[in-house]
Scaffold this motif. Structure first.
Motif, PDB file in Angstrom:
ATOM      1  N   GLU A   7     -50.893  77.233 107.437  1.00  0.00           N
ATOM      2  CA  GLU A   7     -51.135  75.981 106.701  1.00  0.00           C
ATOM      3  C   GLU A   7     -51.460  74.897 107.714  1.00  0.00           C
ATOM      4  O   GLU A   7     -50.693  74.672 108.641  1.00  0.00           O
ATOM      5  CB  GLU A   7     -49.856  75.640 105.892  1.00  0.00           C
ATOM      6  CG  GLU A   7     -49.801  74.244 105.319  1.00  0.00           C
ATOM      7  CD  GLU A   7     -50.909  73.976 104.317  1.00  0.00           C
ATOM      8  OE1 GLU A   7     -50.888  74.607 103.248  1.00  0.00           O
ATOM      9  OE2 GLU A   7     -51.800  73.147 104.608  1.00  0.00           O
ATOM     10  N   ASP A   8     -52.603  74.234 107.536  1.00  0.00           N
ATOM     11  CA  ASP A   8     -52.993  73.226 108.524  1.00  0.00           C
ATOM     12  C   ASP A   8     -52.444  71.836 108.220  1.00  0.00           C
ATOM     13  O   ASP A   8     -52.544  70.942 109.056  1.00  0.00           O
ATOM     14  CB  ASP A   8     -54.519  73.176 108.679  1.00  0.00           C
ATOM     15  CG  ASP A   8     -55.207  72.773 107.395  1.00  0.00           C
ATOM     16  OD1 ASP A   8     -54.830  73.323 106.330  1.00  0.00           O
ATOM     17  OD2 ASP A   8     -56.101  71.915 107.437  1.00  0.00           O
ATOM     18  N   ASP A  51     -52.682  79.375 103.216  1.00  0.00           N
ATOM     19  CA  ASP A  51     -53.483  78.260 102.716  1.00  0.00           C
ATOM     20  C   ASP A  51     -54.952  78.699 102.708  1.00  0.00           C
ATOM     21  O   ASP A  51     -55.373  79.469 103.569  1.00  0.00           O
ATOM     22  CB  ASP A  51     -53.284  77.049 103.649  1.00  0.00           C
ATOM     23  CG  ASP A  51     -54.067  75.836 103.189  1.00  0.00           C
ATOM     24  OD1 ASP A  51     -54.282  75.689 101.971  1.00  0.00           O
ATOM     25  OD2 ASP A  51     -54.459  75.030 104.059  1.00  0.00           O
ATOM     26  N   GLY A  53     -57.828  76.479 102.486  1.00  0.00           N
ATOM     27  CA  GLY A  53     -58.686  75.603 103.280  1.00  0.00           C
ATOM     28  C   GLY A  53     -58.123  75.403 104.677  1.00  0.00           C
ATOM     29  O   GLY A  53     -57.250  74.577 104.902  1.00  0.00           O
ATOM     30  N   LYS A 101     -50.972  73.466  94.994  1.00  0.00           N
ATOM     31  CA  LYS A 101     -50.499  72.179  95.532  1.00  0.00           C
ATOM     32  C   LYS A 101     -50.698  71.085  94.496  1.00  0.00           C
ATOM     33  O   LYS A 101     -51.719  71.114  93.813  1.00  0.00           O
ATOM     34  CB  LYS A 101     -51.284  71.804  96.791  1.00  0.00           C
ATOM     35  CG  LYS A 101     -51.056  72.684  97.981  1.00  0.00           C
ATOM     36  CD  LYS A 101     -51.909  72.152  99.144  1.00  0.00           C
ATOM     37  CE  LYS A 101     -52.035  73.189 100.229  1.00  0.00           C
ATOM     38  NZ  LYS A 101     -52.915  72.797 101.330  1.00  0.00           N
TER      39      LYS A 101
END
Ligand code: CA
Length: 228
Positions: A7-8, A51, A53, A101
């Motif tokens: 996850e960024d 995630d 993206g 999310k």
């Protein structure tokens, strides 16, 4: 249980790590596809939070690698709102579930446990074997109904043995499962020996059979065919 968070969004990743860490999970995290590939080439995880993206590409691209090299890992996709395509493609490519999310951390935790139960425990929250019974919701272990006084690590260790009955589990694998990836660097695994010893003692003193044997030079095995 070991969890890899890909996850960024650093704040989200940190929140997940803190929350799951307090629940007794061993968490590692990374922010890019590249870092994720590196971690996956070195370590095994019970659960991967993915995630979609990511800065260097679409997280879906990792699913092929995960499904070929990490068949036993559970995968939960973390997707943005309104990204229905991502969810469908993700599930088709082998993800086990998805969460959209923004979400509550308690819901994420419930999903992780539900997927784990479905895939590893046949859907049940009670894992039973002969006189042993584990309640994975309450983190309670019983021998013939008698509650064992055990640490969270001992509970995880017993569950790990029960899910992997009759398989040799190396000290390294047990250490990584219970304490995280970087235990691979430790020179000795005396602490694994101690935990296994304590677990066997607690089961025996509650009247349980000693199913766990040492496999010389390799590790330990839970023998389901053991006769008294
Ligand atoms: Ca992202």
């Amino acid at each position: 249980m070991k969890v890899l968070i890909i996850e960024d969004n650093q704040e989200l990743a940190r929140n997940i790590r803190d929350f799951l860490g307090r629940e007794g999970y061993i968490c590692a995290s990374c922010e890019t596809l590249e870092e994720a590939k590196e971690k996956l080439s070195l370590f095994k995880y019970d659960c991967i939070l993915l995630d979609i993206g990511l800065p260097d590409g679409n997280g879906i691209g990792l699913l092929n690698l995960i499904r070929t090299e990490h068949k036993d890992s559970n995968v939960l996709i973390i997707s943005a709102k309104n990204a229905l395509d991502d969810k469908i493609i993700g599930l088709e490519k082998g993800a086990d579930d998805y969460i959209t999310k923004p979400f509550h951390l308690a819901e994420l935790h419930a999903r992780i446990r539900a997927v784990y139960r479905r895939k590893n425990l046949g859907g049940a929250s009670i894992v039973e074997f002969n006189e042993i019974s584990l309640n994975t919701d309450m983190f309670e272990a019983r021998i013939n109904g008698t509650l064992l006084d055990m640490t969270p690590k001992e509970f995880d260790l017993l569950l790990y043995f029960l899910v992997n009955k009759n398989r040799v589990l190396s000290r390294q694998a047990i250490a990584a499962h219970l304490w995280g990836d970087y235990t691979d660097n430790l020179a000795n695994f005396d602490f694994v020996y101690q935990h296994v010893k304590n677990l066997r003692r607690k089961i025996s003193s509650a009247g349980g059979m000693d199913y766990i044997s040492t496999v010389y030079g390799l590790g330990y095995k839970f023998n389901s065919h053991k006769q008294e």
